[in-house]
Design a protein around this motif. Sequence first.
Motif, mmCIF file in Angstrom:
data_model
loop_
_atom_site.group_PDB
_atom_site.id
_atom_site.type_symbol
_atom_site.label_atom_id
_atom_site.label_comp_id
_atom_site.label_asym_id
_atom_site.label_seq_id
_atom_site.Cartn_x
_atom_site.Cartn_y
_atom_site.Cartn_z
ATOM 1 N N GLU A 1 14.063 -4.431 -29.030
ATOM 2 C CA GLU A 1 14.945 -3.261 -29.059
ATOM 3 C C GLU A 1 14.582 -2.265 -27.968
ATOM 4 N N GLN A 2 13.275 -2.086 -27.741
ATOM 5 C CA GLN A 2 12.850 -1.167 -26.692
ATOM 6 C C GLN A 2 13.270 -1.657 -25.314
ATOM 7 N N ASP A 3 13.113 -2.969 -25.068
ATOM 8 C CA ASP A 3 13.526 -3.533 -23.779
ATOM 9 C C ASP A 3 15.031 -3.392 -23.569
ATOM 10 N N GLU A 4 15.812 -3.624 -24.630
ATOM 11 C CA GLU A 4 17.262 -3.485 -24.510
ATOM 12 C C GLU A 4 17.660 -2.033 -24.249
ATOM 13 N N GLU A 5 16.985 -1.086 -24.911
ATOM 14 C CA GLU A 5 17.273 0.323 -24.670
ATOM 15 C C GLU A 5 16.936 0.719 -23.238
ATOM 16 N N ASP A 6 15.795 0.238 -22.746
ATOM 17 C CA ASP A 6 15.407 0.553 -21.364
ATOM 18 C C ASP A 6 16.426 0.003 -20.379
ATOM 19 N N ALA A 7 16.857 -1.257 -20.619
ATOM 20 C CA ALA A 7 17.855 -1.850 -19.720
ATOM 21 C C ALA A 7 19.179 -1.096 -19.788
ATOM 22 N N TYR A 8 19.559 -0.636 -20.991
ATOM 23 C CA TYR A 8 20.822 0.100 -21.151
ATOM 24 C C TYR A 8 20.767 1.417 -20.396
ATOM 25 N N GLU B 1 18.821 2.209 -17.921
ATOM 26 C CA GLU B 1 18.759 1.981 -16.477
ATOM 27 C C GLU B 1 20.154 1.746 -15.914
ATOM 28 N N ASP B 2 20.954 0.949 -16.625
ATOM 29 C CA ASP B 2 22.339 0.722 -16.178
ATOM 30 C C ASP B 2 23.144 2.018 -16.231
ATOM 31 N N SER B 3 22.922 2.844 -17.264
ATOM 32 C CA SER B 3 23.642 4.111 -17.385
ATOM 33 C C SER B 3 23.285 5.052 -16.250
ATOM 34 N N ASP B 4 21.997 5.074 -15.894
ATOM 35 C CA ASP B 4 21.568 5.935 -14.784
ATOM 36 C C ASP B 4 22.211 5.498 -13.477
ATOM 37 N N ASP B 5 22.289 4.164 -13.277
ATOM 38 C CA ASP B 5 22.919 3.668 -12.049
ATOM 39 C C ASP B 5 24.403 4.042 -12.005
#
Length: 352
Positions: free
Chosen positions: A302-309, A311-315
């Motif tokens: 869940e933490q990895d998925e949140e981090d990836a989400y 990161e995509d939102s920031d981009d």
Amino acid sequence: MTTGGEAEGEDELPAELTDIFKSLAENQKIVFKSQQIDDPEIPTVEKQKIARESFERNRETFLIRFGGYLNARQLSSFQELAVGEPHKPDESIEEMCLLLEDFRRKLSTRSVSIKNRRYHAMQQLLEKGEYFSEHEMMQRAPDLYQELVGQYLTEAEKKARDSYDVRNTSFSGILMHSLEKQQRDELLAETQQEEAVEEPSSAPVPPALPEFEVPVACRKQWGAFDDDEPVPCSTSRVAEARPPANIPQISTPEFYNPGERELFRHEFLSMMKERFLQGEDKDFDYTAVDDNSQLDDLKQIEQDEEDAYFEDSDDEEELPEQANESREAASSEEDELDIYMRHLSNHHSLQN
């Protein structure tokens, strides 16, 4: 029977694609065609032919069926060699590119998942103690064990390490213990012999000093008479090498204190852990770990998925911000220009 035209068609495909067909044919997890329980195994050559025919029939269908079994390098080769013009009417280049991106993303997720599962499996094995015991690790890597641990053990420690309870051990257990020790000693002897042959002598042999005779006149010392016997000097002949004085022989374990030897032992354990995580233990069944979803850490996933989400939102947020900044810069320039033109039009020299 294969015709000449078909043979030429087969030779036209690049070697990278042929390697992909061969790799798929050697994968035991792929079902190439339906079979009954008692049916014989499909030959590898026939599996390779089925994969090739599927590719030649429709590249997009081939990718849907076999793309999940390709690695990152094979996916790149497929995109470079198979995705492009000319394509058949029922093939979509856009869909194939999306499929390739999806497979790459799954490979990345799979790689992270395997690392996490192996780490949790290693923690469980450490708690049980048997797999990472000194005896088991010594069996898996005898040369590394001898280099970091074995050579620093005293004879008493070696005897305690190799001892076992004979009374409570069956005959087969005693025989197995003796065979393991014999195999370990033979493998260690072969390794040391190979290293001795490969390593050249590091200390060069000094050239022999030339022997020469010192003239008689040069042998005389100051104040000596002619009838005195000549006194031998150091240059009259080559000095013979003499063995050093009696020095007590110190064994290797005595050179290191217990703290230093324990440090080597920890280094050995760390290297064995790294070997396990990298999949280098040949006799270990890694598929039982890599495909075991019960070893997943749900919180970490869940933490990895949140981090990836995020990161995509920031981009995605950076692009509108850059566009707004460019518009604001353009509007500020236009505002300054408008102000200048207004003042210029209101100048008294331009008034009627």
